[in-house]
Scaffold this active site. Structure first.
Site, PDB file in Angstrom:
ATOM      1  N   LYS A  44       0.833  -1.224   0.000  1.00 56.56           N
ATOM      2  CA  LYS A  44       0.000   0.000   0.000  1.00 56.56           C
ATOM      3  C   LYS A  44       0.853   1.254   0.000  1.00 56.56           C
ATOM      4  O   LYS A  44       0.580   2.218  -0.688  1.00 56.56           O
ATOM      5  CB  LYS A  44      -0.858   0.051   1.274  1.00 56.56           C
ATOM      6  CG  LYS A  44      -2.034  -0.839   1.359  1.00 56.56           C
ATOM      7  CD  LYS A  44      -2.881  -0.516   2.611  1.00 56.56           C
ATOM      8  CE  LYS A  44      -2.157  -0.675   3.922  1.00 56.56           C
ATOM      9  NZ  LYS A  44      -3.021  -0.438   5.099  1.00 56.56           N
ATOM     10  N   LYS A  46       4.348   1.493  -0.146  1.00 57.44           N
ATOM     11  CA  LYS A  46       5.652   1.453  -0.841  1.00 57.44           C
ATOM     12  C   LYS A  46       6.831   1.718   0.076  1.00 57.44           C
ATOM     13  O   LYS A  46       7.875   2.150  -0.362  1.00 57.44           O
ATOM     14  CB  LYS A  46       5.680   2.451  -2.025  1.00 57.44           C
ATOM     15  CG  LYS A  46       4.488   2.361  -2.955  1.00 57.44           C
ATOM     16  CD  LYS A  46       4.379   1.025  -3.622  1.00 57.44           C
ATOM     17  CE  LYS A  46       3.156   0.955  -4.545  1.00 57.44           C
ATOM     18  NZ  LYS A  46       2.450  -0.340  -4.387  1.00 57.44           N
TER      19      LYS A  46
HETATM   20  N1  C2G Z   1      -6.585   8.357   9.820  1.00 60.12           N
HETATM   21  C1  C2G Z   1      -7.267   9.480  10.259  1.00 60.12           C
HETATM   22  N2  C2G Z   1      -6.599  10.642  10.417  1.00 60.12           N
HETATM   23  C2  C2G Z   1      -5.260  10.725  10.149  1.00 60.12           C
HETATM   24  C3  C2G Z   1      -4.570   9.576   9.721  1.00 60.12           C
HETATM   25  C4  C2G Z   1      -5.247   8.392   9.556  1.00 60.12           C
HETATM   26  O1  C2G Z   1      -8.487   9.426  10.496  1.00 60.12           O
HETATM   27  N3  C2G Z   1      -4.624  11.912  10.309  1.00 60.12           N
HETATM   28  C5  C2G Z   1      -7.338   7.112   9.643  1.00 60.12           C
HETATM   29  C6  C2G Z   1      -7.331   6.620   8.200  1.00 60.12           C
HETATM   30  O2  C2G Z   1      -8.325   7.295   7.444  1.00 60.12           O
HETATM   31  C7  C2G Z   1      -7.653   5.137   8.371  1.00 60.12           C
HETATM   32  C8  C2G Z   1      -7.012   4.809   9.738  1.00 60.12           C
HETATM   33  O3  C2G Z   1      -6.754   6.075  10.396  1.00 60.12           O
HETATM   34  O4  C2G Z   1      -9.056   4.931   8.453  1.00 60.12           O
HETATM   35  C9  C2G Z   1      -5.710   4.057   9.593  1.00 60.12           C
HETATM   36  O5  C2G Z   1      -4.858   4.817   8.769  1.00 60.12           O
HETATM   37  P1  C2G Z   1      -3.541   4.077   8.179  1.00 60.12           P
HETATM   38  O6  C2G Z   1      -2.843   3.399   9.284  1.00 60.12           O
HETATM   39  O7  C2G Z   1      -2.820   5.038   7.291  1.00 60.12           O
HETATM   40  O8  C2G Z   1      -4.180   2.932   7.312  1.00 60.12           O
HETATM   41  P2  C2G Z   1      -4.501   2.866   5.747  1.00 60.12           P
HETATM   42  O9  C2G Z   1      -3.252   2.783   4.974  1.00 60.12           O
HETATM   43  O10 C2G Z   1      -5.483   3.927   5.439  1.00 60.12           O
HETATM   44  O11 C2G Z   1      -5.135   1.392   5.715  1.00 60.12           O
HETATM   45  O12 C2G Z   1      -8.069  -1.889   4.234  1.00 60.12           O
HETATM   46  C10 C2G Z   1      -7.829  -0.521   4.281  1.00 60.12           C
HETATM   47  C11 C2G Z   1      -6.416  -0.187   4.623  1.00 60.12           C
HETATM   48  O13 C2G Z   1      -5.764  -1.199   5.364  1.00 60.12           O
HETATM   49  C12 C2G Z   1      -6.409   1.117   5.382  1.00 60.12           C
END
Ligand code: C2G
Length: 131
Positions: A44, A46
């Protein structure tokens, strides 16, 4: 009992992660979190996660809002994860808006506003800059 499911990498946990998990939990009674495996994360984002999949699961599981965690191996398996966990609601940050509407036949799909001004990559940049 309303079962909520959400997914993410949750690397170097920050308030953006905490606030989406808190809001997701408030939409139901039980929150299940699919934590992306190291290989899914690499696919996802990279780049490698700082914390291993097992450390990230341990940290997410420790939060008061989270009832259960499991490893998310692929984005394509989301339908199975929803069914196997008998989820009533899928919650994701709105950076994913629309991406999971295909699962509306399985459960409610809700996108919540992201927390502005914070991301794991920004946190890592700040750490590097202050070193
Ligand atoms: N998030 C948020 N605010 C941020 C950063 C992240 O609300 N400032 C939320 C994202 O929208 C997501 C969750 O936190 O719903 C987890 O974010 P990540 O760890 O970046 O995960 P992601 O790559 O979005 O993985 O199957 C879907 C993927 O696995 C989601």
């Amino acid at each position: 009992m309303k079962r909520v499911i959400t997914f993410g990498t949750f690397d170097v946990l920050h308030v953006g992660h905490v606030r989406i998990l808190q809001r997701a939990r408030m939409l139901g009674d039980y929150l299940i979190v699919g934590v992306s495996t190291d290989s899914l994360n690499l696919q996802k984002k990279k780049k490698k996660a700082i914390y291993s999949q097992f450390e990230r699961m341990e940290i997410v599981k420790s939060l008061q809002y989270v009832d259960e965690v499991f490893l998310e191996h692929s984005l394509e398996s989301k339908g199975d994860y929803i069914k196997n966990n008998q989820a009533d609601i899928l919650v994701m940050g709105d950076d994913w808006k629309g991406r999971f509407d295909i699962f509306k036949n399985l459960c409610d799909v809700i996108y919540l506003p992201r927390t502005e001004g914070i991301s794991t990559s920004e946190v890592l940049e700040n750490i590097k800059a202050s070193a």
